[in-house]
Design a protein around this motif. Structure first.
Motif, PDB file in Angstrom:
ATOM      1  N   VAL A 361    -102.148 119.094  42.667  1.00  0.00           N
ATOM      2  CA  VAL A 361    -101.304 118.505  41.618  1.00  0.00           C
ATOM      3  C   VAL A 361     -99.836 118.664  41.979  1.00  0.00           C
ATOM      4  CG1 VAL A 361    -100.591 118.706  39.212  1.00  0.00           C
ATOM      5  CG2 VAL A 361    -103.021 118.758  39.793  1.00  0.00           C
ATOM      6  N   ALA A 362     -99.457 119.834  42.464  1.00  0.00           N
ATOM      7  CA  ALA A 362     -98.063 120.058  42.855  1.00  0.00           C
ATOM      8  C   ALA A 362     -97.660 119.135  43.997  1.00  0.00           C
ATOM      9  CB  ALA A 362     -97.867 121.525  43.252  1.00  0.00           C
ATOM     10  N   SER A 363     -98.557 118.963  44.972  1.00  0.00           N
ATOM     11  CA  SER A 363     -98.268 118.086  46.104  1.00  0.00           C
ATOM     12  C   SER A 363     -98.153 116.631  45.666  1.00  0.00           C
ATOM     13  CB  SER A 363     -99.375 118.235  47.160  1.00  0.00           C
ATOM     14  OG  SER A 363     -99.171 117.354  48.240  1.00  0.00           O
ATOM     15  N   THR A 364     -99.092 116.177  44.844  1.00  0.00           N
ATOM     16  CA  THR A 364     -99.087 114.790  44.390  1.00  0.00           C
ATOM     17  C   THR A 364     -97.882 114.498  43.504  1.00  0.00           C
ATOM     18  OG1 THR A 364    -101.505 114.666  44.532  1.00  0.00           O
ATOM     19  CG2 THR A 364    -100.415 113.041  43.131  1.00  0.00           C
ATOM     20  N   GLN A 365     -97.501 115.458  42.679  1.00  0.00           N
ATOM     21  CA  GLN A 365     -96.341 115.271  41.800  1.00  0.00           C
ATOM     22  C   GLN A 365     -95.065 115.011  42.585  1.00  0.00           C
ATOM     23  OE1 GLN A 365     -96.144 114.743  38.721  1.00  0.00           O
ATOM     24  NE2 GLN A 365     -97.438 116.055  37.455  1.00  0.00           N
ATOM     25  N   LEU A 366     -94.974 115.540  43.789  1.00  0.00           N
ATOM     26  CA  LEU A 366     -93.780 115.344  44.605  1.00  0.00           C
ATOM     27  C   LEU A 366     -93.478 113.868  44.839  1.00  0.00           C
ATOM     28  CD1 LEU A 366     -94.275 118.118  47.325  1.00  0.00           C
ATOM     29  CD2 LEU A 366     -92.490 118.063  45.582  1.00  0.00           C
ATOM     30  N   VAL A 367     -94.538 113.059  44.989  1.00  0.00           N
ATOM     31  CA  VAL A 367     -94.317 111.632  45.275  1.00  0.00           C
ATOM     32  C   VAL A 367     -94.631 110.744  44.072  1.00  0.00           C
ATOM     33  CG1 VAL A 367     -94.697 111.893  47.745  1.00  0.00           C
ATOM     34  CG2 VAL A 367     -96.648 111.411  46.269  1.00  0.00           C
ATOM     35  N   LEU A 368     -95.126 111.364  43.006  1.00  0.00           N
ATOM     36  CA  LEU A 368     -95.505 110.602  41.815  1.00  0.00           C
ATOM     37  C   LEU A 368     -94.363 110.467  40.817  1.00  0.00           C
ATOM     38  CD1 LEU A 368     -97.914 109.233  40.309  1.00  0.00           C
ATOM     39  CD2 LEU A 368     -98.404 111.468  39.307  1.00  0.00           C
ATOM     40  N   HIS A 369     -93.496 111.479  40.731  1.00  0.00           N
ATOM     41  CA  HIS A 369     -92.519 111.526  39.651  1.00  0.00           C
ATOM     42  C   HIS A 369     -91.563 110.327  39.697  1.00  0.00           C
ATOM     43  CE1 HIS A 369     -90.135 113.281  42.938  1.00  0.00           C
ATOM     44  NE2 HIS A 369     -89.065 112.891  42.260  1.00  0.00           N
ATOM     45  N   ASP A 370     -91.150 109.920  38.511  1.00  0.00           N
ATOM     46  CA  ASP A 370     -90.203 108.815  38.337  1.00  0.00           C
ATOM     47  C   ASP A 370     -90.721 107.484  38.865  1.00  0.00           C
ATOM     48  OD1 ASP A 370     -88.361 110.486  37.110  1.00  0.00           O
ATOM     49  OD2 ASP A 370     -87.364 110.982  38.995  1.00  0.00           O
ATOM     50  N   THR A 371     -92.037 107.326  38.887  1.00  0.00           N
ATOM     51  CA  THR A 371     -92.625 106.031  39.255  1.00  0.00           C
ATOM     52  C   THR A 371     -93.604 105.606  38.174  1.00  0.00           C
ATOM     53  OG1 THR A 371     -94.453 107.024  40.524  1.00  0.00           O
ATOM     54  CG2 THR A 371     -92.432 106.531  41.729  1.00  0.00           C
ATOM     55  N   ASP A 372     -93.900 104.330  38.148  1.00  0.00           N
ATOM     56  CA  ASP A 372     -94.742 103.769  37.089  1.00  0.00           C
ATOM     57  C   ASP A 372     -96.175 103.564  37.579  1.00  0.00           C
ATOM     58  OD1 ASP A 372     -95.246 102.829  34.545  1.00  0.00           O
ATOM     59  OD2 ASP A 372     -94.768 100.750  35.043  1.00  0.00           O
ATOM     60  N   VAL A 373     -96.713 104.600  38.212  1.00  0.00           N
ATOM     61  CA  VAL A 373     -98.070 104.509  38.751  1.00  0.00           C
ATOM     62  C   VAL A 373     -99.088 104.461  37.623  1.00  0.00           C
ATOM     63  CG1 VAL A 373     -99.848 105.842  39.975  1.00  0.00           C
ATOM     64  CG2 VAL A 373     -97.588 105.534  40.993  1.00  0.00           C
ATOM     65  N   LYS A 374    -100.000 103.482  37.687  1.00  0.00           N
ATOM     66  CA  LYS A 374    -101.027 103.305  36.666  1.00  0.00           C
ATOM     67  C   LYS A 374    -102.375 103.899  37.065  1.00  0.00           C
ATOM     68  CE  LYS A 374     -98.203 100.534  34.359  1.00  0.00           C
ATOM     69  NZ  LYS A 374     -97.533 100.992  33.127  1.00  0.00           N
ATOM     70  N   ARG A 375    -102.596 103.984  38.390  1.00  0.00           N
ATOM     71  CA  ARG A 375    -103.902 104.417  38.881  1.00  0.00           C
ATOM     72  C   ARG A 375    -103.743 105.335  40.080  1.00  0.00           C
ATOM     73  NH1 ARG A 375    -107.124  98.579  39.043  1.00  0.00           N
ATOM     74  NH2 ARG A 375    -107.567  98.426  36.808  1.00  0.00           N
ATOM     75  N   ILE A 376    -104.641 106.308  40.179  1.00  0.00           N
ATOM     76  CA  ILE A 376    -104.758 107.144  41.365  1.00  0.00           C
ATOM     77  C   ILE A 376    -106.125 106.893  41.981  1.00  0.00           C
ATOM     78  CG2 ILE A 376    -104.927 109.509  42.247  1.00  0.00           C
ATOM     79  CD1 ILE A 376    -102.975 110.381  40.097  1.00  0.00           C
ATOM     80  N   PHE A 377    -106.141 106.568  43.262  1.00  0.00           N
ATOM     81  CA  PHE A 377    -107.388 106.385  43.993  1.00  0.00           C
ATOM     82  C   PHE A 377    -107.557 107.545  44.965  1.00  0.00           C
ATOM     83  CE2 PHE A 377    -105.829 101.950  43.274  1.00  0.00           C
ATOM     84  CZ  PHE A 377    -106.788 101.584  42.341  1.00  0.00           C
ATOM     85  N   VAL A 378    -108.773 108.037  45.078  1.00  0.00           N
ATOM     86  CA  VAL A 378    -109.085 109.122  46.009  1.00  0.00           C
ATOM     87  C   VAL A 378    -110.148 108.631  46.975  1.00  0.00           C
ATOM     88  CG1 VAL A 378    -109.919 111.494  46.283  1.00  0.00           C
ATOM     89  CG2 VAL A 378    -108.572 110.866  44.257  1.00  0.00           C
ATOM     90  N   ASP A 379    -109.820 108.618  48.260  1.00  0.00           N
ATOM     91  CA  ASP A 379    -110.862 108.283  49.232  1.00  0.00           C
ATOM     92  C   ASP A 379    -111.106 109.483  50.147  1.00  0.00           C
ATOM     93  OD1 ASP A 379    -108.944 108.334  51.232  1.00  0.00           O
ATOM     94  OD2 ASP A 379    -108.924 106.182  51.564  1.00  0.00           O
ATOM     95  N   GLY A 380    -112.174 109.421  50.912  1.00  0.00           N
ATOM     96  CA  GLY A 380    -112.525 110.535  51.785  1.00  0.00           C
ATOM     97  C   GLY A 380    -113.411 111.560  51.086  1.00  0.00           C
ATOM     98  N   GLY A 381    -113.516 112.737  51.689  1.00  0.00           N
ATOM     99  CA  GLY A 381    -114.485 113.752  51.262  1.00  0.00           C
ATOM    100  C   GLY A 381    -114.369 114.201  49.825  1.00  0.00           C
ATOM    101  N   PHE A 382    -113.156 114.481  49.342  1.00  0.00           N
ATOM    102  CA  PHE A 382    -113.005 114.976  47.975  1.00  0.00           C
ATOM    103  C   PHE A 382    -113.313 113.894  46.936  1.00  0.00           C
ATOM    104  CE2 PHE A 382    -110.128 118.589  49.450  1.00  0.00           C
ATOM    105  CZ  PHE A 382    -111.077 119.554  49.170  1.00  0.00           C
TER     106      PHE A 382
END
Length: 438
Positions: A361-382
Protein backbone atom coordinates in the motif's frame (compact mmCIF):
# COMPACT_ATOMS: atom_id res chain seq x y z
CA UNK A 1 -3.68 -20.60 -45.15
CA UNK A 2 -4.33 -18.94 -41.81
CA UNK A 3 -3.19 -15.34 -41.41
CA UNK A 4 -0.95 -14.89 -38.36
CA UNK A 5 1.57 -12.56 -36.77
CA UNK A 6 4.77 -13.99 -35.33
CA UNK A 7 5.95 -12.55 -32.00
CA UNK A 8 9.28 -13.33 -30.36
CA UNK A 9 9.16 -12.80 -26.58
CA UNK A 10 12.76 -12.88 -25.38
CA UNK A 11 13.27 -13.13 -21.63
CA UNK A 12 16.50 -13.50 -19.71
CA UNK A 13 15.88 -17.24 -19.35
CA UNK A 14 13.06 -18.28 -21.67
CA UNK A 15 12.97 -17.45 -25.38
CA UNK A 16 9.56 -17.91 -27.00
CA UNK A 17 7.90 -17.59 -30.40
CA UNK A 18 4.12 -17.26 -30.64
CA UNK A 19 1.84 -17.17 -33.64
CA UNK A 20 -1.40 -15.22 -33.08
CA UNK A 21 -4.37 -15.38 -35.39
CA UNK A 22 -6.38 -12.28 -36.25
CA UNK A 23 -8.47 -12.70 -33.05
CA UNK A 24 -5.25 -12.83 -30.97
CA UNK A 25 -5.50 -16.51 -30.11
CA UNK A 26 -2.23 -18.44 -29.86
CA UNK A 27 -2.26 -20.99 -32.67
CA UNK A 28 1.36 -22.19 -32.51
CA UNK A 29 4.32 -21.70 -30.22
CA UNK A 30 7.92 -22.69 -29.68
CA UNK A 31 10.33 -22.04 -26.82
CA UNK A 32 13.81 -22.80 -25.60
CA UNK A 33 16.20 -21.99 -22.80
CA UNK A 34 19.45 -20.66 -24.26
CA UNK A 35 22.53 -21.31 -22.18
CA UNK A 36 24.53 -18.22 -21.31
CA UNK A 37 28.11 -17.52 -22.26
CA UNK A 38 30.64 -15.21 -20.57
CA UNK A 39 32.17 -11.86 -21.47
CA UNK A 40 35.90 -11.04 -21.43
CA UNK A 41 35.76 -10.61 -17.64
CA UNK A 42 34.15 -13.99 -17.07
CA UNK A 43 30.76 -12.43 -16.24
CA UNK A 44 27.70 -14.38 -17.51
CA UNK A 45 25.90 -12.81 -20.46
CA UNK A 46 23.48 -13.59 -23.28
CA UNK A 47 24.90 -15.83 -26.02
CA UNK A 48 24.08 -13.83 -29.16
CA UNK A 49 25.02 -16.71 -31.46
CA UNK A 50 22.58 -19.08 -29.75
CA UNK A 51 19.87 -16.40 -29.62
CA UNK A 52 20.25 -15.61 -33.32
CA UNK A 53 20.16 -19.32 -34.10
CA UNK A 54 16.90 -19.67 -32.16
CA UNK A 55 15.34 -16.77 -34.09
CA UNK A 56 16.22 -18.17 -37.50
CA UNK A 57 15.52 -21.83 -36.71
CA UNK A 58 12.13 -20.99 -35.16
CA UNK A 59 11.06 -19.01 -38.21
CA UNK A 60 12.20 -21.80 -40.49
CA UNK A 61 10.21 -24.31 -38.45
CA UNK A 62 6.84 -22.57 -38.72
CA UNK A 63 4.37 -24.88 -40.50
CA UNK A 64 3.55 -23.84 -44.06
CA UNK A 65 -0.17 -23.78 -43.18
CA UNK A 66 0.34 -20.31 -41.69
CA UNK A 67 0.54 -17.12 -43.74
CA UNK A 68 2.91 -14.79 -41.91
CA UNK A 69 1.60 -11.25 -42.24
CA UNK A 70 4.10 -9.57 -39.91
CA UNK A 71 6.56 -10.11 -37.11
CA UNK A 72 7.48 -8.17 -33.97
CA UNK A 73 9.64 -8.55 -30.90
CA UNK A 74 9.51 -7.90 -27.17
CA UNK A 75 12.60 -8.36 -25.04
CA UNK A 76 14.13 -7.49 -21.71
CA UNK A 77 15.69 -4.05 -21.44
CA UNK A 78 18.88 -2.41 -20.18
CA UNK A 79 20.90 -4.38 -22.73
CA UNK A 80 22.79 -3.14 -25.80
CA UNK A 81 24.10 -5.04 -28.82
CA UNK A 82 27.08 -3.26 -30.35
CA UNK A 83 27.23 -3.39 -34.15
CA UNK A 84 30.37 -2.80 -36.22
CA UNK A 85 30.84 -1.53 -39.78
CA UNK A 86 30.08 -4.99 -41.17
CA UNK A 87 26.70 -5.08 -39.45
CA UNK A 88 27.75 -7.75 -36.95
CA UNK A 89 28.26 -7.59 -33.16
CA UNK A 90 31.73 -6.47 -32.08
CA UNK A 91 31.27 -7.13 -28.35
CA UNK A 92 29.31 -9.35 -25.96
CA UNK A 93 25.81 -8.44 -24.90
CA UNK A 94 26.93 -7.36 -21.43
CA UNK A 95 24.71 -8.42 -18.56
CA UNK A 96 22.88 -5.55 -16.90
CA UNK A 97 23.91 -7.04 -13.54
CA UNK A 98 27.61 -6.66 -14.42
CA UNK A 99 29.29 -4.67 -11.61
CA UNK A 100 29.89 -1.02 -12.49
CA UNK A 101 33.18 0.52 -11.26
CA UNK A 102 32.60 2.89 -8.32
CA UNK A 103 35.30 5.34 -9.43
CA UNK A 104 33.76 5.61 -12.89
CA UNK A 105 30.29 6.13 -11.41
CA UNK A 106 31.59 8.95 -9.22
CA UNK A 107 33.36 10.55 -12.18
CA UNK A 108 30.21 10.42 -14.30
CA UNK A 109 27.78 11.92 -11.80
CA UNK A 110 30.26 14.57 -10.64
CA UNK A 111 30.64 15.68 -14.26
CA UNK A 112 26.91 15.81 -14.96
CA UNK A 113 25.25 17.62 -12.07
CA UNK A 114 25.34 15.06 -9.25
CA UNK A 115 23.29 11.95 -8.59
CA UNK A 116 20.11 13.64 -7.31
CA UNK A 117 19.70 16.27 -10.03
CA UNK A 118 20.71 13.87 -12.80
CA UNK A 119 18.38 11.12 -11.58
CA UNK A 120 15.44 13.53 -11.44
CA UNK A 121 16.01 14.72 -15.00
CA UNK A 122 16.39 11.21 -16.42
CA UNK A 123 13.84 9.52 -14.09
CA UNK A 124 16.54 6.93 -13.47
CA UNK A 125 17.65 5.87 -9.99
CA UNK A 126 21.38 5.17 -9.75
CA UNK A 127 21.48 1.52 -10.81
CA UNK A 128 24.91 0.98 -12.35
CA UNK A 129 24.82 -1.23 -15.44
CA UNK A 130 21.01 -1.36 -15.20
CA UNK A 131 21.19 2.21 -16.51
CA UNK A 132 22.06 1.00 -20.01
CA UNK A 133 23.54 4.32 -21.06
CA UNK A 134 26.21 3.73 -18.44
CA UNK A 135 27.30 0.61 -20.29
CA UNK A 136 28.22 2.75 -23.30
CA UNK A 137 29.95 5.25 -21.04
CA UNK A 138 32.00 2.46 -19.43
CA UNK A 139 33.14 1.21 -22.85
CA UNK A 140 34.06 4.74 -23.94
CA UNK A 141 36.14 5.33 -20.83
CA UNK A 142 37.69 1.89 -20.25
CA UNK A 143 37.68 0.28 -23.72
CA UNK A 144 38.28 3.13 -26.19
CA UNK A 145 39.43 0.76 -28.94
CA UNK A 146 36.15 -1.14 -28.72
CA UNK A 147 34.20 2.12 -28.58
CA UNK A 148 35.85 3.17 -31.86
CA UNK A 149 34.71 -0.09 -33.51
CA UNK A 150 31.05 0.44 -32.55
CA UNK A 151 29.06 1.93 -35.39
CA UNK A 152 25.64 1.53 -33.74
CA UNK A 153 24.43 0.48 -30.29
CA UNK A 154 21.00 -1.15 -30.44
CA UNK A 155 18.88 -2.07 -27.45
CA UNK A 156 18.09 -5.79 -27.60
CA UNK A 157 14.49 -5.52 -28.98
CA UNK A 158 15.73 -3.34 -31.85
CA UNK A 159 18.66 -5.65 -32.55
CA UNK A 160 16.24 -8.55 -33.01
CA UNK A 161 14.29 -6.49 -35.54
CA UNK A 162 17.57 -5.49 -37.20
CA UNK A 163 18.42 -9.16 -37.74
CA UNK A 164 15.54 -9.38 -40.22
CA UNK A 165 15.25 -5.85 -41.60
CA UNK A 166 18.86 -4.71 -41.73
CA UNK A 167 17.65 -1.27 -40.61
CA UNK A 168 19.11 0.05 -37.34
CA UNK A 169 16.72 2.12 -35.25
CA UNK A 170 15.94 3.13 -31.68
CA UNK A 171 12.63 2.84 -29.85
CA UNK A 172 11.32 5.10 -27.13
CA UNK A 173 10.20 2.26 -24.83
CA UNK A 174 13.80 1.03 -24.58
CA UNK A 175 15.32 4.51 -24.32
CA UNK A 176 12.85 5.58 -21.65
CA UNK A 177 13.35 2.79 -19.11
CA UNK A 178 15.94 3.90 -16.47
CA UNK A 179 18.67 4.21 -19.12
CA UNK A 180 20.15 7.57 -18.01
CA UNK A 181 19.78 8.61 -21.65
CA UNK A 182 16.50 10.55 -21.74
CA UNK A 183 15.66 13.96 -20.32
CA UNK A 184 12.01 13.51 -19.33
CA UNK A 185 11.28 17.20 -18.81
CA UNK A 186 12.61 18.20 -22.24
CA UNK A 187 11.60 15.02 -24.10
CA UNK A 188 14.91 14.41 -25.82
CA UNK A 189 18.30 12.90 -25.04
CA UNK A 190 20.08 14.31 -21.99
CA UNK A 191 22.90 16.69 -22.89
CA UNK A 192 25.58 14.26 -21.66
CA UNK A 193 24.69 11.97 -24.56
CA UNK A 194 25.86 14.70 -26.93
CA UNK A 195 28.75 15.95 -24.80
CA UNK A 196 30.31 12.48 -24.47
CA UNK A 197 29.81 11.54 -28.12
CA UNK A 198 27.32 8.79 -27.30
CA UNK A 199 24.77 10.23 -29.75
CA UNK A 200 26.99 9.19 -32.65
CA UNK A 201 26.50 5.55 -31.66
CA UNK A 202 22.69 5.68 -31.42
CA UNK A 203 20.32 4.89 -34.29
CA UNK A 204 17.44 7.18 -35.33
CA UNK A 205 14.32 7.00 -33.15
CA UNK A 206 11.23 5.58 -34.87
CA UNK A 207 7.67 5.41 -33.45
CA UNK A 208 6.98 2.18 -31.55
CA UNK A 209 4.15 1.45 -34.00
CA UNK A 210 6.51 1.52 -37.00
CA UNK A 211 7.07 -1.36 -39.39
CA UNK A 212 9.96 -2.01 -41.77
CA UNK A 213 10.34 -4.32 -44.78
CA UNK A 214 11.88 -7.69 -43.97
CA UNK A 215 14.98 -8.49 -46.00
CA UNK A 216 15.80 -11.95 -44.66
CA UNK A 217 13.46 -14.18 -42.68
CA UNK A 218 15.91 -17.06 -42.28
CA UNK A 219 19.47 -18.02 -43.21
CA UNK A 220 20.19 -19.27 -46.73
CA UNK A 221 18.98 -22.78 -47.34
CA UNK A 222 16.10 -22.65 -44.85
CA UNK A 223 12.95 -22.30 -46.92
CA UNK A 224 10.20 -20.24 -45.33
CA UNK A 225 7.30 -18.22 -46.72
CA UNK A 226 8.39 -14.59 -46.69
CA UNK A 227 7.37 -12.16 -43.96
CA UNK A 228 6.54 -8.79 -45.51
CA UNK A 229 7.04 -6.49 -42.52
CA UNK A 230 8.53 -6.35 -39.04
CA UNK A 231 7.89 -4.09 -36.07
CA UNK A 232 10.92 -2.42 -34.52
CA UNK A 233 10.59 -4.24 -31.18
CA UNK A 234 9.45 -3.15 -27.73
CA UNK A 235 10.76 -3.21 -24.18
CA UNK A 236 8.83 -6.02 -22.47
CA UNK A 237 7.39 -3.98 -19.57
CA UNK A 238 5.96 -1.41 -21.98
CA UNK A 239 4.60 -4.12 -24.26
CA UNK A 240 2.75 -5.76 -21.35
CA UNK A 241 0.81 -2.55 -20.71
CA UNK A 242 -0.48 -2.17 -24.27
CA UNK A 243 -3.49 -4.52 -23.82
CA UNK A 244 -4.61 -2.34 -20.90
CA UNK A 245 -4.24 0.86 -22.92
CA UNK A 246 -6.29 -0.75 -25.69
CA UNK A 247 -9.01 -2.03 -23.35
CA UNK A 248 -9.55 0.81 -20.86
CA UNK A 249 -9.97 4.54 -21.29
CA UNK A 250 -10.57 5.64 -17.70
CA UNK A 251 -7.49 6.15 -15.51
CA UNK A 252 -6.09 2.89 -14.08
CA UNK A 253 -3.07 1.61 -12.20
CA UNK A 254 -1.44 -1.75 -12.90
CA UNK A 255 0.42 -3.72 -10.24
CA UNK A 256 2.60 -6.24 -12.06
CA UNK A 257 3.59 -8.91 -9.54
CA UNK A 258 6.44 -11.37 -9.62
CA UNK A 259 9.81 -11.23 -7.89
CA UNK A 260 9.24 -7.48 -7.95
CA UNK A 261 5.82 -5.89 -7.50
CA UNK A 262 5.78 -2.83 -9.75
CA UNK A 263 2.94 -0.31 -9.44
CA UNK A 264 2.62 1.49 -12.79
CA UNK A 265 0.46 4.58 -13.21
CA UNK A 266 0.27 5.95 -16.76
CA UNK A 267 -1.99 8.76 -15.50
CA UNK A 268 0.45 10.29 -13.01
CA UNK A 269 2.10 13.12 -14.93
CA UNK A 270 3.87 14.89 -12.05
CA UNK A 271 7.70 14.95 -12.23
CA UNK A 272 9.61 12.58 -9.99
CA UNK A 273 10.60 14.12 -6.67
CA UNK A 274 13.75 13.48 -4.69
CA UNK A 275 11.70 11.67 -2.05
CA UNK A 276 10.13 9.40 -4.68
CA UNK A 277 13.52 8.56 -6.20
CA UNK A 278 14.85 7.67 -2.77
CA UNK A 279 11.89 5.32 -2.30
CA UNK A 280 12.70 3.42 -5.52
CA UNK A 281 10.32 5.20 -7.89
CA UNK A 282 11.18 5.77 -11.52
CA UNK A 283 9.53 6.61 -14.83
CA UNK A 284 9.58 4.90 -18.17
CA UNK A 285 8.00 5.75 -21.49
CA UNK A 286 4.97 3.98 -22.93
CA UNK A 287 4.77 2.97 -26.57
CA UNK A 288 2.93 6.25 -27.10
CA UNK A 289 5.94 8.15 -25.75
CA UNK A 290 4.18 9.21 -22.54
CA UNK A 291 5.74 8.91 -19.05
CA UNK A 292 4.53 6.08 -16.80
CA UNK A 293 5.41 6.63 -13.15
CA UNK A 294 6.27 3.42 -11.34
CA UNK A 295 7.25 2.27 -7.85
CA UNK A 296 8.98 -1.00 -7.02
CA UNK A 297 8.70 -3.40 -4.10
CA UNK A 298 10.71 -6.61 -3.64
CA UNK A 299 7.58 -8.32 -2.33
CA UNK A 300 7.57 -11.48 -4.43
CA UNK A 301 11.07 -12.36 -3.25
CA UNK A 302 10.21 -11.53 0.36
CA UNK A 303 7.08 -13.71 0.13
CA UNK A 304 9.09 -16.64 -1.17
CA UNK A 305 11.73 -16.39 1.56
CA UNK A 306 9.25 -15.92 4.42
CA UNK A 307 7.07 -18.81 3.26
CA UNK A 308 10.13 -21.06 3.47
CA UNK A 309 10.79 -19.80 7.01
CA UNK A 310 7.29 -20.26 8.41
CA UNK A 311 6.81 -23.58 6.61
CA UNK A 312 9.92 -24.90 8.37
CA UNK A 313 8.68 -23.47 11.69
CA UNK A 314 5.33 -25.29 11.43
CA UNK A 315 6.76 -28.41 9.74
CA UNK A 316 4.71 -28.15 6.54
CA UNK A 317 5.61 -28.00 2.88
CA UNK A 318 6.04 -24.48 1.40
CA UNK A 319 3.43 -25.38 -1.23
CA UNK A 320 0.86 -25.35 1.59
CA UNK A 321 0.78 -21.55 1.29
CA UNK A 322 -1.01 -21.78 -2.05
CA UNK A 323 -3.90 -23.61 -0.37
CA UNK A 324 -4.50 -21.03 2.37
CA UNK A 325 -7.76 -19.19 1.73
CA UNK A 326 -8.69 -15.74 2.94
CA UNK A 327 -10.24 -15.72 6.43
CA UNK A 328 -11.64 -12.37 7.58
CA UNK A 329 -11.91 -13.53 11.19
CA UNK A 330 -8.22 -14.41 11.27
CA UNK A 331 -7.36 -10.98 9.86
CA UNK A 332 -9.48 -9.26 12.53
CA UNK A 333 -7.89 -11.34 15.28
CA UNK A 334 -4.35 -10.58 14.09
CA UNK A 335 -5.10 -6.88 13.91
CA UNK A 336 -6.69 -6.86 17.36
CA UNK A 337 -3.71 -8.66 18.92
CA UNK A 338 -0.66 -7.75 16.80
CA UNK A 339 1.82 -8.83 19.49
CA UNK A 340 0.43 -12.38 19.78
CA UNK A 341 2.48 -15.12 18.17
CA UNK A 342 0.60 -17.10 15.50
CA UNK A 343 -0.15 -20.65 16.59
CA UNK A 344 -0.84 -22.21 13.17
CA UNK A 345 0.68 -22.00 9.71
CA UNK A 346 -2.54 -20.40 8.44
CA UNK A 347 -2.31 -17.63 11.04
CA UNK A 348 1.37 -17.07 10.31
CA UNK A 349 0.68 -16.86 6.60
CA UNK A 350 -2.10 -14.32 7.12
CA UNK A 351 0.32 -12.30 9.28
CA UNK A 352 2.90 -12.42 6.50
CA UNK A 353 0.37 -11.16 3.96
CA UNK A 354 -0.69 -8.34 6.30
CA UNK A 355 2.96 -7.26 6.56
CA UNK A 356 3.48 -7.46 2.80
CA UNK A 357 0.28 -5.53 2.14
CA UNK A 358 1.33 -2.71 4.47
CA UNK A 359 4.46 -2.27 2.31
CA UNK A 360 2.49 -2.73 -0.91
CA UNK A 361 0.00 0.00 0.00
CA UNK A 362 2.82 2.41 0.85
CA UNK A 363 4.58 1.62 -2.44
CA UNK A 364 1.42 1.95 -4.54
CA UNK A 365 0.42 5.19 -2.82
CA UNK A 366 3.66 6.77 -4.04
CA UNK A 367 2.39 6.74 -7.63
CA UNK A 368 -1.34 6.82 -6.92
CA UNK A 369 -1.71 10.09 -5.01
CA UNK A 370 -3.20 13.13 -6.72
CA UNK A 371 -4.49 11.09 -9.66
CA UNK A 372 -8.01 10.14 -10.66
CA UNK A 373 -7.44 6.40 -10.87
CA UNK A 374 -10.71 4.44 -11.01
CA UNK A 375 -9.37 0.90 -11.14
CA UNK A 376 -6.39 -1.12 -9.95
CA UNK A 377 -5.44 -4.22 -11.92
CA UNK A 378 -3.14 -6.89 -10.51
CA UNK A 379 -1.45 -9.35 -12.82
CA UNK A 380 1.10 -12.06 -12.09
CA UNK A 381 1.41 -14.33 -9.05
CA UNK A 382 -0.27 -12.21 -6.38
CA UNK A 383 -3.30 -11.77 -8.65
CA UNK A 384 -4.04 -15.43 -7.86
CA UNK A 385 -3.53 -14.94 -4.11
CA UNK A 386 -6.92 -14.52 -2.39
CA UNK A 387 -5.49 -12.95 0.75
CA UNK A 388 -3.41 -10.39 -1.15
CA UNK A 389 -6.37 -9.41 -3.34
CA UNK A 390 -8.88 -9.08 -0.48
CA UNK A 391 -6.44 -6.99 1.58
CA UNK A 392 -5.67 -4.76 -1.41
CA UNK A 393 -9.38 -4.17 -2.08
CA UNK A 394 -9.86 -3.32 1.59
CA UNK A 395 -6.93 -0.89 1.50
CA UNK A 396 -8.41 1.03 -1.47
CA UNK A 397 -12.18 1.03 -0.79
CA UNK A 398 -12.89 3.88 -3.23
CA UNK A 399 -11.16 2.16 -6.16
CA UNK A 400 -12.31 -0.97 -8.00
CA UNK A 401 -9.72 -3.72 -7.59
CA UNK A 402 -9.39 -6.56 -10.10
CA UNK A 403 -7.19 -9.58 -10.59
CA UNK A 404 -6.30 -9.48 -14.27
CA UNK A 405 -5.20 -12.35 -16.45
CA UNK A 406 -3.83 -12.07 -19.99
CA UNK A 407 -2.11 -15.12 -21.41
CA UNK A 408 1.23 -13.92 -22.79
CA UNK A 409 0.46 -10.22 -22.24
CA UNK A 410 3.88 -9.07 -23.42
CA UNK A 411 3.62 -10.90 -26.73
CA UNK A 412 0.03 -9.75 -27.31
CA UNK A 413 1.12 -6.18 -26.59
CA UNK A 414 3.83 -6.40 -29.25
CA UNK A 415 1.23 -7.69 -31.74
CA UNK A 416 -1.27 -4.97 -30.84
CA UNK A 417 1.36 -2.25 -31.31
CA UNK A 418 1.38 -2.89 -35.06
CA UNK A 419 -2.21 -4.12 -35.38
CA UNK A 420 -3.11 -1.68 -38.16
CA UNK A 421 -0.26 -2.95 -40.35
CA UNK A 422 -1.24 -6.64 -40.43
CA UNK A 423 -4.80 -7.11 -39.19
CA UNK A 424 -7.92 -5.88 -41.02
CA UNK A 425 -10.14 -6.84 -38.08
CA UNK A 426 -10.94 -4.73 -35.04
CA UNK A 427 -8.90 -4.91 -31.88
CA UNK A 428 -10.40 -7.47 -29.47
CA UNK A 429 -12.33 -6.03 -26.54
CA UNK A 430 -12.27 -9.12 -24.30
CA UNK A 431 -8.58 -9.89 -24.25
CA UNK A 432 -8.23 -9.39 -20.46
CA UNK A 433 -9.94 -11.73 -18.00
CA UNK A 434 -10.94 -9.86 -14.83
CA UNK A 435 -12.00 -10.96 -11.36
CA UNK A 436 -13.47 -8.25 -9.12
CA UNK A 437 -12.64 -8.06 -5.41
CA UNK A 438 -15.06 -6.06 -3.31
Amino acid sequence: MQNVIAIFDIGKTNKKLFLFDEQYNIVWERSCICEQTTDEDGEPCEDLTRLTGFIHASLAGIPAAFMLKAINFSAYGASFVYIGNDGKPVAPLYNYLKPFPDELKTKFYDAHGGEVTFSMLTASPVLGSLNSGMQLYRIKELQPQLFAKIQTALHLPQYLSYLLTGTPCSDITSIGCHTNLWNFSQQHYHEWVYREGIIDKLAPILPSTSVLPVKAASPPGLARPSIPISGIGLHDSSAAMIPYFESFREPFLLISTGTWCISMNPFNHSPLTVAELQKDCLCYLSYQGKPVKASRLFAGYEHEQQVLRIAAEFHVQPATAAKVTYDADTIRQLRAHPADKPTTFEEAYHRLMLDIMAKQVASTQLVLHDTDVKRIFVDGGFGKNQIYMHLLAEAFPDIEVFAASIPQATAIGAALAIHQHWNDGSRPGDIIELKYYK
